[in-house]
Design a protein around this motif. Structure first.
Motif, short mmCIF file in Angstrom:
data_model
loop_
_atom_site.label_atom_id
_atom_site.label_comp_id
_atom_site.label_asym_id
_atom_site.label_seq_id
_atom_site.Cartn_x
_atom_site.Cartn_y
_atom_site.Cartn_z
N LEU A 245 0.82 -1.22 0.00
CA LEU A 245 0.00 0.00 0.00
C LEU A 245 0.85 1.26 0.00
CD1 LEU A 245 -2.67 1.54 0.17
CD2 LEU A 245 -2.57 1.25 2.67
N ALA A 246 1.66 1.44 1.02
CA ALA A 246 2.37 2.72 1.19
C ALA A 246 3.27 3.03 0.00
CB ALA A 246 3.17 2.70 2.48
N GLU A 247 3.98 2.02 -0.50
CA GLU A 247 4.88 2.31 -1.62
C GLU A 247 4.12 2.69 -2.88
OE1 GLU A 247 5.52 -2.18 -0.74
OE2 GLU A 247 4.70 -0.42 0.28
N SER A 248 2.93 2.11 -3.07
CA SER A 248 2.17 2.46 -4.27
C SER A 248 1.63 3.88 -4.19
CB SER A 248 1.00 1.48 -4.45
OG SER A 248 0.03 1.63 -3.43
N VAL A 249 1.36 4.37 -3.00
CA VAL A 249 0.84 5.72 -2.81
C VAL A 249 1.96 6.76 -2.85
CG1 VAL A 249 -0.31 7.25 -1.16
CG2 VAL A 249 -1.16 4.91 -1.50
N LEU A 250 3.13 6.40 -2.34
CA LEU A 250 4.17 7.39 -2.09
C LEU A 250 5.16 7.60 -3.23
CD1 LEU A 250 4.95 6.49 1.63
CD2 LEU A 250 3.75 8.51 0.79
N VAL A 251 5.22 6.68 -4.18
CA VAL A 251 6.16 6.87 -5.29
C VAL A 251 5.84 8.19 -6.00
CG1 VAL A 251 6.86 6.03 -7.56
CG2 VAL A 251 6.69 4.44 -5.63
N GLY A 252 6.86 9.01 -6.15
CA GLY A 252 6.68 10.34 -6.72
C GLY A 252 6.50 11.42 -5.68
N HIS A 253 6.28 11.01 -4.43
CA HIS A 253 6.07 11.97 -3.34
C HIS A 253 7.05 11.72 -2.18
CE1 HIS A 253 2.32 13.14 -5.31
NE2 HIS A 253 2.07 11.85 -5.45
N GLU A 254 8.13 11.02 -2.45
CA GLU A 254 9.04 10.61 -1.39
C GLU A 254 9.64 11.80 -0.64
OE1 GLU A 254 9.53 7.49 -4.74
OE2 GLU A 254 9.22 9.66 -4.55
N TYR B 44 15.38 6.90 0.06
CA TYR B 44 13.99 6.46 0.15
C TYR B 44 13.19 6.73 -1.12
CZ TYR B 44 14.73 5.49 5.06
OH TYR B 44 15.19 4.95 6.23
N THR B 45 13.87 6.96 -2.22
CA THR B 45 13.20 7.25 -3.48
C THR B 45 13.06 5.98 -4.32
OG1 THR B 45 13.92 9.55 -3.53
CG2 THR B 45 13.33 8.55 -5.63
N ALA C 7 8.53 14.86 -0.05
CA ALA C 7 7.59 15.47 0.89
C ALA C 7 7.35 14.57 2.10
CB ALA C 7 6.27 15.79 0.19
N TYR C 8 7.29 13.27 1.84
CA TYR C 8 7.02 12.33 2.93
C TYR C 8 8.20 12.28 3.91
CZ TYR C 8 4.83 8.24 5.11
OH TYR C 8 4.22 7.37 5.97
N VAL C 9 9.41 12.16 3.37
CA VAL C 9 10.59 12.15 4.24
C VAL C 9 10.70 13.47 5.00
CG1 VAL C 9 13.12 12.12 4.23
CG2 VAL C 9 11.85 10.43 2.89
N ASP C 10 10.45 14.56 4.32
CA ASP C 10 10.52 15.88 4.98
C ASP C 10 9.58 15.97 6.17
OD1 ASP C 10 12.50 17.43 3.89
OD2 ASP C 10 11.24 18.29 2.32
N TRP C 11 8.40 15.40 6.05
CA TRP C 11 7.43 15.45 7.16
C TRP C 11 8.04 14.81 8.41
CZ3 TRP C 11 4.84 12.21 10.50
CH2 TRP C 11 3.75 12.77 11.18
#
Length: 289
Positions: free
Chosen positions: A156-165, A194-195, A167-171
């Motif tokens: 789940l998480a990897e399918s949602v986060l690809v392309g948004h890594e 983490y990309t 911003a996610y790591v920054d959070w």
């Protein structure tokens, strides 16, 4: 062996039970093994490697699946990560070591000390929980952190986060430093690590293995005690929860909370960390007298 941008730090590749680990090393003397968490790599320790290396042989791997280490399909439970750490110390002829774990690195550091006490001189555990051992009820009153469930669902998480890594790591980096953030070069390395879907899939492996890790921790404390000197370090948000979990099972435990400090202690308040960590490690001299 390659040289990094950090003075005195070198990178090497060490294969442990078929898994290649990227390992940063520095200094000489008694070994200190540093185990990072999420979303980190060995560069979590950027601000403390140099000071520690003045007296110790510092060993800071990327855990399996993280950074530039291999990304196997499995083996992300705490016991396997502990076996990786043991194998690394043996491959480098570096034991017994003082072992320091934070976040996802804490359960394997604990299991290494419990299962292979001959490899661990002293143990430092930071900003994490040890499975479902009693003592963390206050911290968990509103439920576990939301990302534990998000990361735990396979695929789940990897399918949602690809392309948004980024911003996610920054959070996590901002939250883990109470909004202060981390050095741009360190941030860039974390984002790189983490990309991509495979990098994310591997990074979420320890979350998907948390039930197995909790069982392994329960089994460990049911048949043994933590006998070497141990130190728990809390900040925001874990505080003293880890100390309360560990105290019934540890013979020589010291607990400390660093004020005005976020979860990512080694990057948020490195000086405060060293002010507690270095005297604890130096007390080994008293143990030998």
């Amino acid at each position: 062996m390659t040289v990094t941008s950090l003075p005195g730090v070198r990178l090497r590749r060490v294969t442990v039970d078929g898994t290649g680990l990227n390992v940063a090393t520095a200094g000489s003397g008694p070994a200190v093994l540093l185990l990072h968490g999420f979303p980190h790599t060995w560069r979590l320790w950027t601000e403390v490697i140099g000071p520690l290396a003045r007296r110790y042989r510092v060993i800071a791997p990327d855990l399996r699946g993280f950074g530039d280490s291999d990304r196997p399909a499995d083996g992300y439970d705490a016991a396997t990560l502990a076996a990786d750490a043991a194998g690394l110390l043996e491959a480098l002829d570096a034991g017994p070591a003082a072992v320091v774990g934070i976040d996802l690195g804490t359960p394997p550091a604990f299991l290494l000390a419990m299962r292979r006490p001959g490899l661990v001189r002293r143990l430092v555990l930071m900003e994490s929980l040890l499975g479902d051992l009693p003592g963390a009820e206050e911290f968990l009153a509103a439920g576990p952190p939301w990302w534990f469930g998000f990361h735990a669902v396979p695929g789940l998480a990897e399918s949602v986060l690809v392309g948004h890594e980024e911003a996610y790591v920054d959070w996590f980096l901002r939250r883990g430093t109470l909004g202060r953030g981390v050095r741009p070069d360190v941030r860039a390395e974390f984002v790189r690590a983490y990309t991509g879907g495979e990098a994310l899939r591997a990074a979420f492996g320890p979350y998907r293995a948390l039930p197995a890790g909790a069982r392994q921790i329960r089994e460990a404390v049911s048949g043994a005690r933590l006998t070497m000197p141990a130190l728990t370090l809390g900040a925001h948000p874990v505080g003293r929860s880890l100390e309360r979990q560990l105290r019934p099972y540890a013979d020589r435990l010291t607990g400390h909370v660093i004020p005005d400090c976020g979860h990512i202690i080694p990057l948020d308040r490195p000086e405060a960390l060293l002010a507690v960590l270095e005297p604890f490690l130096a007390a080994e001299d008293d143990d030998r007298e």
